[in-house]
Design a protein around this motif. Structure first.
Motif, PDB file in Angstrom:
ATOM      1  N   LEU A  57       0.790  -1.207  -0.084  1.00  0.00           N
ATOM      2  CA  LEU A  57       0.108  -0.041   0.057  1.00  0.00           C
ATOM      3  C   LEU A  57       0.960   1.375   0.131  1.00  0.00           C
ATOM      4  O   LEU A  57       1.699   1.367   1.030  1.00  0.00           O
ATOM      5  CB  LEU A  57      -0.964   0.065   1.365  1.00  0.00           C
ATOM      6  N   CYS A  97      -4.274   6.320  -2.099  1.00  0.00           N
ATOM      7  CA  CYS A  97      -3.588   4.953  -1.603  1.00  0.00           C
ATOM      8  C   CYS A  97      -3.618   4.191  -2.617  1.00  0.00           C
ATOM      9  O   CYS A  97      -4.866   3.560  -2.913  1.00  0.00           O
ATOM     10  CB  CYS A  97      -3.975   4.767  -0.215  1.00  0.00           C
ATOM     11  N   ALA A 115      -3.034   0.283  -4.114  1.00  0.00           N
ATOM     12  CA  ALA A 115      -2.925  -0.782  -3.475  1.00  0.00           C
ATOM     13  C   ALA A 115      -2.654  -2.013  -4.345  1.00  0.00           C
ATOM     14  O   ALA A 115      -3.279  -2.040  -5.556  1.00  0.00           O
ATOM     15  CB  ALA A 115      -4.106  -1.300  -2.585  1.00  0.00           C
ATOM     16  N   PHE A 126      -8.222  -6.507  -3.806  1.00  0.00           N
ATOM     17  CA  PHE A 126      -8.610  -4.960  -3.511  1.00  0.00           C
ATOM     18  C   PHE A 126     -10.068  -4.905  -3.418  1.00  0.00           C
ATOM     19  O   PHE A 126     -10.988  -4.182  -2.708  1.00  0.00           O
ATOM     20  CB  PHE A 126      -7.925  -4.095  -4.422  1.00  0.00           C
ATOM     21  N   MET A 142     -11.418  -0.816   3.136  1.00  0.00           N
ATOM     22  CA  MET A 142     -10.269  -0.033   3.342  1.00  0.00           C
ATOM     23  C   MET A 142     -10.394   1.089   4.320  1.00  0.00           C
ATOM     24  O   MET A 142     -11.580   1.666   4.570  1.00  0.00           O
ATOM     25  CB  MET A 142      -9.752   0.666   2.133  1.00  0.00           C
ATOM     26  N   ALA A 194      -5.595  -1.976   4.604  1.00  0.00           N
ATOM     27  CA  ALA A 194      -6.529  -2.885   4.201  1.00  0.00           C
ATOM     28  C   ALA A 194      -7.169  -3.789   5.263  1.00  0.00           C
ATOM     29  O   ALA A 194      -6.099  -4.309   5.880  1.00  0.00           O
ATOM     30  CB  ALA A 194      -6.147  -3.889   2.864  1.00  0.00           C
TER      31      ALA A 194
END
Length: 126
Positions: free
Chosen positions: A4, A22, A24, A29, A34, A98
């Motif tokens: 991240l 951010c 990722a 995802f 998040m 996450a």
């Protein structure tokens, strides 16, 4: 390997706005809640905002008071934090994380987030 990476921090003045991003590298995802957290010098890390897998559910800390907005773009594997009317007390390192919790949730506890970015500094000058 989960990575991240936060960006968008910097030095601003009271009343200014910033948008943190951010990015990722997380295979799951699009089904991962998040969150954004922050840590000021000498203080514990605290929850700011979280968002469920599709953006349909969000949670915010009381101190946000409609100044901050969390959002996400699953096509870009990116989560955002729009911060308006910044105050000196918002100065901190900001982290995205996450969660491993169910995709429909918007968790608020640090322990629900096993994956963390390295943080980005936000400094608000008065």
């Amino acid at each position: 390997q989960v990575q991240l990476v936060e960006s968008g921090g910097g030095l601003v003045q009271t009343g200014d706005s910033l948008r943190l991003s951010c990015s990722a590298s997380l295979r799951t995802f699009d089904i991962s809640p998040m969150g954004w957290f922050r840590q000021a010098p000498g203080k514990e890390r605290e929850f700011i905002a979280s968002i469920n897998f599709n953006g349909g559910r969000t949670s915010y800390a009381d101190f946000v008071k409609e100044r901050f907005t969390i959002s996400r773009d699953n096509a870009k594997n990116t989560v955002y934090l729009q911060m308006n009317n910044l105050k000196a007390e918002d100065t901190a390192v900001y982290y995205c994380a996450a969660s491993s919790r169910p995709f429909s949730s918007a968790p608020v506890r640090i322990i629900d987030y096993p994956y963390w970015g390295q943080g980005t500094q936000v400094t608000v000058s008065s």
